[in-house]
Design a protein around this motif. Structure first.
Motif, PDB file in Angstrom:
ATOM      1  N   TYR A  35      70.710   4.425  77.251  1.00  0.00           N
ATOM      2  CA  TYR A  35      72.072   4.297  77.788  1.00  0.00           C
ATOM      3  C   TYR A  35      72.172   4.969  79.146  1.00  0.00           C
ATOM      4  CZ  TYR A  35      72.757   9.152  76.173  1.00  0.00           C
ATOM      5  OH  TYR A  35      72.641  10.506  75.974  1.00  0.00           O
ATOM      6  N   MET A  53      75.605   6.813  81.411  1.00  0.00           N
ATOM      7  CA  MET A  53      76.979   7.235  81.171  1.00  0.00           C
ATOM      8  C   MET A  53      77.630   7.674  82.469  1.00  0.00           C
ATOM      9  SD  MET A  53      77.453  10.786  81.506  1.00  0.00           S
ATOM     10  CE  MET A  53      78.679  11.211  80.283  1.00  0.00           C
ATOM     11  N   PRO A  74      77.309   8.261  72.838  1.00  0.00           N
ATOM     12  CA  PRO A  74      76.498   7.055  72.623  1.00  0.00           C
ATOM     13  C   PRO A  74      76.795   6.388  71.287  1.00  0.00           C
ATOM     14  CG  PRO A  74      75.130   8.900  73.337  1.00  0.00           C
ATOM     15  CD  PRO A  74      76.473   9.464  73.035  1.00  0.00           C
ATOM     16  N   TYR A  81      79.968   5.208  77.940  1.00  0.00           N
ATOM     17  CA  TYR A  81      78.534   5.045  77.678  1.00  0.00           C
ATOM     18  C   TYR A  81      78.222   3.559  77.599  1.00  0.00           C
ATOM     19  CZ  TYR A  81      78.045  10.011  76.685  1.00  0.00           C
ATOM     20  OH  TYR A  81      78.011  11.385  76.802  1.00  0.00           O
ATOM     21  N   VAL A  94      75.475   1.351  76.319  1.00  0.00           N
ATOM     22  CA  VAL A  94      74.338   1.458  75.409  1.00  0.00           C
ATOM     23  C   VAL A  94      73.661   0.099  75.298  1.00  0.00           C
ATOM     24  CG1 VAL A  94      73.599   2.134  73.093  1.00  0.00           C
ATOM     25  CG2 VAL A  94      75.586   3.254  74.145  1.00  0.00           C
TER      26      VAL A  94
END
Length: 875
Positions: A779, A781, A813, A849, A851
């Motif tokens: 991920y 962020m 996450p 986030y 992901v």
């Protein structure tokens, strides 16, 4: 980040929490940290480097520039009592020692680089006349060669119980030809050959010398020196220890005559065919001997004999039969067997002593404490410290104490005062009162004007409580009801009951409670104080000031558009309300627009000032050893951060420059700024090192500022290249009894467009000029995105992989999903296409986030060039 440890090494001190042994067992419980306190004794001085203490408690201090100071505890007075003319070099004035009979003869010894002599460091005896250094009394005793160029001057001294003087000297060798053993004996390379000095039995450099001063100013040679009985013309009888690189503080155990000193080691961060990685050492000498440099280091790990013309390894030296084959050697070829270090540790975590940490290293040995039960001093250290050796680490800023077993082998190492802040402690001694006197060198490697003497005292018996006072306001209109709280006050003595005594302008108010509710009826300025008292009567106080009669103004910024992501134009209005001032004139409201060419998350100080968008990098620089060798704008031993930023600014377009420089911080190196080495920092992650680089680069970012009216509109960059900060400030008129008050409001308008480097964190993802090497469950962020009215996210992406999905999650996450995108294959990895992900309506600020998922294990799911937040659903 840098650790130029060829320069003046330093001395620290220590406090005790968890003990550790090499076998993993735990030592007996140490005294409570909070039984010690640190007290400033002097004002700011310049580059203090050494001290010694007279039997009557007077403290004599030396500054690197040649100054001699006297601090008198009885009168708390500090004054300069002398000044030597020193050569501007690494050496200058290095060491001070008071004669064992100082109270009778007023003799003191100084080791310095005199301007009046050529390329020597001089040990001289002086005599004080009253409290003044009389330079006419100088008795030159011993000359040590020094090129006054580079590097390693050593420089400390002490006496043993027999009246012998020990003097440490550095190898006076340039370490920058190699990070390993500087043993280049080719013609014209003498300065790069420590075999000519530290490895030379006929040279005083790179040694610990032991002599016995005589009343006439001469000296004799004590029995037991390394070559005291030799008569071959190839040795110097003053040598007690040979094979030192850059020894600094030396101490002698008055019970056993064992000698302890610290060695500042070389800069290699990895093992190599030329030799081992570098170590700093604590050494113990039970008798005269050879401690190995430049042929061995640490636990007698050998260096190689190198053919520097061909850059080839010839053989490894044998610690039992070392030989000095240098063409510059004027002493014996065959040397005494090498003695391994007592303790050693590298840049990285030490396998033997992991609690020593990792990072830059500059170990210094301190004094041994001798507990005297007959000493009536109430501040003396307790018996727990008896016969323990104090250590310090200048670069890592930890403080330790070493305990020994009955055979004087290392038993435990404990931390000392870990929650106390020290500013590069550089020299310390125990005074006759049993307290520890410590010099703090200051923030930088040199040129400090904030050096000072402090005392560390033990607090026996009952300790006073610590008062802490909090309030919700510091000003307001009358009547002003206010609540004050001392609930966070504490007492380190378990079981002590504490009481609270409140006063307002000196008059007792309220009850004996931790909180006070009080209403100020009349305008004026008030001093509210709480005294926190324990059951034995010990007390401490905290206070705050309250201004009554003037209510703070209220300042707010209203935007026509919500979401705090700017578009091509932004409409705003500033509103100010003040109860006393009435309608506020627009010209009294300060409105300012600041543009920063960054899209990073910003943070603010307690006063509302905008901190660097790379404040995490700045924080990590503060928490590591970087400022040991770098200043913000001024050159220290290394270049300033500003100069680094300016040099690399033309290279910032290089997508890999941040990673390359971050890797250099981790691995160490040299070359960009001459021959000076930058130490390795293997304890840092790539993310931390890279963020440090980004902070340094940001120092040359060209921000722009302009005033604005109280209401209006401003245009923004069409490509979303930076961040806009809108600030409104108003200072009211105050009153006859209350001071004027200032309040401000700030709004940060972030770009709706993010590229790889604009994200605040990542996992299993690479961020260069694009987001790439995306792993399953990786991920990126971004912090504090206001999602009000944000309806979609558009990705510029490319992928060859089927079955990939991007999830947008809130605050972690694994947080709430507010949008998902199944990523279609675009073809080649550089075949970019726009894909839009719709978001569920969300309000307020969140950490976002992104992901990445795939049902298969794939090493690179997708490449992303750009992420754009949109305020309307695309058609």
């Amino acid at each position: 980040m840098n650790r130029f440890r060829f320069l003046l090494p330093v001395l620290l001190v220590g406090f005790l929490t968890t003990a550790f042994r090499r076998d993993g067992t735990t030592a007996e419980e140490a005294p409570d940290e909070h039984r010690f306190r640190k007290i400033d004794l002097t004002g700011d001085l310049r580059d203090l480097v050494g001290l010694d203490i007279a039997p009557n408690g007077d403290v004599y201090l030396i500054g690197h520039g040649g100054e001699l100071y006297l601090y008198r505890p009885k009168t708390r007075e500090t004054r300069r009592i002398g000044k030597l003319d020193v050569q501007s070099s690494e050496a200058m004035l290095q060491a001070i020692g008071l004669d064992p009979n100082f109270s009778q003869n007023r003799h003191l010894y100084l080791y310095y680089a005199p301007k009046s002599r050529k390329q020597v460091n001089l040990l001289s005896r002086f005599t004080l006349r009253g409290d003044t250094l009389d330079r006419s009394t100088e008795k030159p005793m011993l000359e040590v060669p020094d090129t006054w160029a580079c590097c390693h001057s050593g420089g400390s001294m002490t006496f043993d119980r027999h009246g012998n003087l020990y003097l440490t000297t550095g190898d006076n060798t340039n370490p920058f030809g190699t990070n390993y053993s500087p043993s280049d004996d080719r013609a014209g390379r003498e300065m790069f050959d420590a075999q000519r000095s530290a490895g030379n039995t006929n040279d005083l450099r790179g040694k610990i010398l032991r002599i016995h001063p005589e009343p006439d100013g001469s000296y004799t040679i004590p029995k037991g020196n390394l070559f005291a009985e030799a008569a071959d013309g190839l040795t110097r009888p003053e040598i007690y220890i040979m094979g030192c690189r850059n020894p600094f503080q030396v101490t002698v155990d008055r019970d056993t005559d064992l000698v302890y000193w610290s060695e500042i080691g070389p800069d290699a961060s990895d093992d190599d065919p030329r030799g081992p990685r570098g170590y700093d050492e604590l050494n113990q000498a039970r008798q005269a001997g050879n401690h190995g440099w430049p042929f061995f280091i640490g636990p007698n790990e050998p260096y190689a004999r190198v053919d520097f013309d061909r850059d080839s390894v010839l053989f490894r030296y044998d610690p039992q039969n070392p030989v000095n084959l240098s063409a510059n050697n004027t002493g014996r070829r065959d040397l005494p067997p090498a003695t391994p270090a007592f303790l050693w540790y590298p840049y990285d975590v030490s396998p033997e002593w992991p609690d020593l940490g990792a990072g830059g290293r500059t170990l210094v040995a301190g004094p041994i404490y001798y507990f005297d039960p007959a000493n009536p001093s109430p501040i003396k250290f307790p018996a727990w410290f008896d016969r323990k050796l104090f250590l310090g680490e200048w670069m890592r800023n930890w403080l330790k104490v070493v305990s020994f077993d009955d055979q004087k082998k290392l038993k435990t190492i404990e931390s000392f005062m870990p929650s106390t802040t020290f500013r590069k402690p550089i020299s310390m001694k125990f005074g006759p009162d049993g307290a520890l006197y410590l010099l703090e060198f200051g923030a930088l490697w040199g040129g400090n004007r904030d050096s000072r003497l402090v005392r560390i005292e033990y607090i026996p018996g009952n300790r006073p409580p610590i008062a802490r006072l909090e309030t919700g306001t510091d000003a307001g209109a009358a009547p002003l009801p206010t609540r004050f709280s001392a609930r966070n006050s504490l007492d380190y003595d378990k079981g002590d009951r504490i009481s609270y005594r409140w006063t307002v302008n000196g008059k007792p108010v309220g009850a004996n409670t931790a909180e006070l509710d009080y209403t100020f009826q009349k305008p004026g300025n008030y001093r509210v104080k709480v005294a926190v008292v324990d059951q034995a009567g010990a007390r401490s106080e905290a206070a705050t000031s309250i201004s009554v009669g003037n209510a703070p103004p209220k300042v707010s910024i209203q935007l026509e558009q919500k979401g705090l992501l700017y578009g091509p134009a932004v409409s705003y209005q500033v509103k100010v309300e003040d109860a006393e001032d009435g309608p506020v004139r627009p010209e009294d409201v300060q409105v300012r627009l600041t543009y920063l060419p960054t899209r990073k998350t910003l943070s603010f100080s307690e006063k509302g000032e905008v901190l660097s968008p790379y404040h995490r990098g700045a924080t990590w620089i503060e928490e590591n050893d970087c400022k040991g060798c770098h200043a913000l704008k001024e050159k220290s031993v290394g270049p300033s951060f500003q100069a680094i930023a300016e040099r690399y600014r033309p290279r910032k377009a290089d997508p890999n420059v941040v990673e390359r420089l971050g890797d250099k911080i981790i691995r160490g190196g040299s070359g960009e700024w001459g021959q000076v080495n930058m130490s390795a920092h293997p304890q840092l992650s790539a993310e931390v090192a890279n963020e440090m680089v980004r902070y340094i680069f940001s120092l040359t970012d060209q921000k722009s500022e302009k005033p604005l009216p109280q209401q209006g509109q401003f245009d923004t960059e069409p490509n979303g290249a930076g961040t806009y900060i809108l600030t409104a400030r108003y200072t009211d008129k105050g009153s006859r009894t209350a001071r004027p008050l200032t309040r401000q409001s700030t709004v940060v308008l972030r770009s709706p467009v993010l590229t790889a480097q604009d994200f605040d964190g990542n996992y299993e993802v690479q961020r260069r000029d694009i987001i790439t090497d995306v792993h399953k469950a990786g991920y990126v962020m971004v912090r504090k995105i206001d999602l009000t009215d944000i309806s979609a996210v558009a990705f510029q992406l490319a992928t060859e992989v089927n079955g990939s999905r991007i999830e947008v999650r809130l605050d972690s996450p694994t947080g709430e999903i507010i949008g998902e995108l199944d990523v279609p294959v675009t073809g080649q990895r550089d075949n970019w296409a726009e894909q839009v992900l719709l978001l569920r309506p969300t309000t307020g600020e969140h950490d976002l986030y992104f992901v990445f998922r795939n049902r298969l294990y794939v090493l690179n799911l997708v490449n992303i060039k750009q992420v754009q937040f949109r305020k309307e659903t695309p058609k």
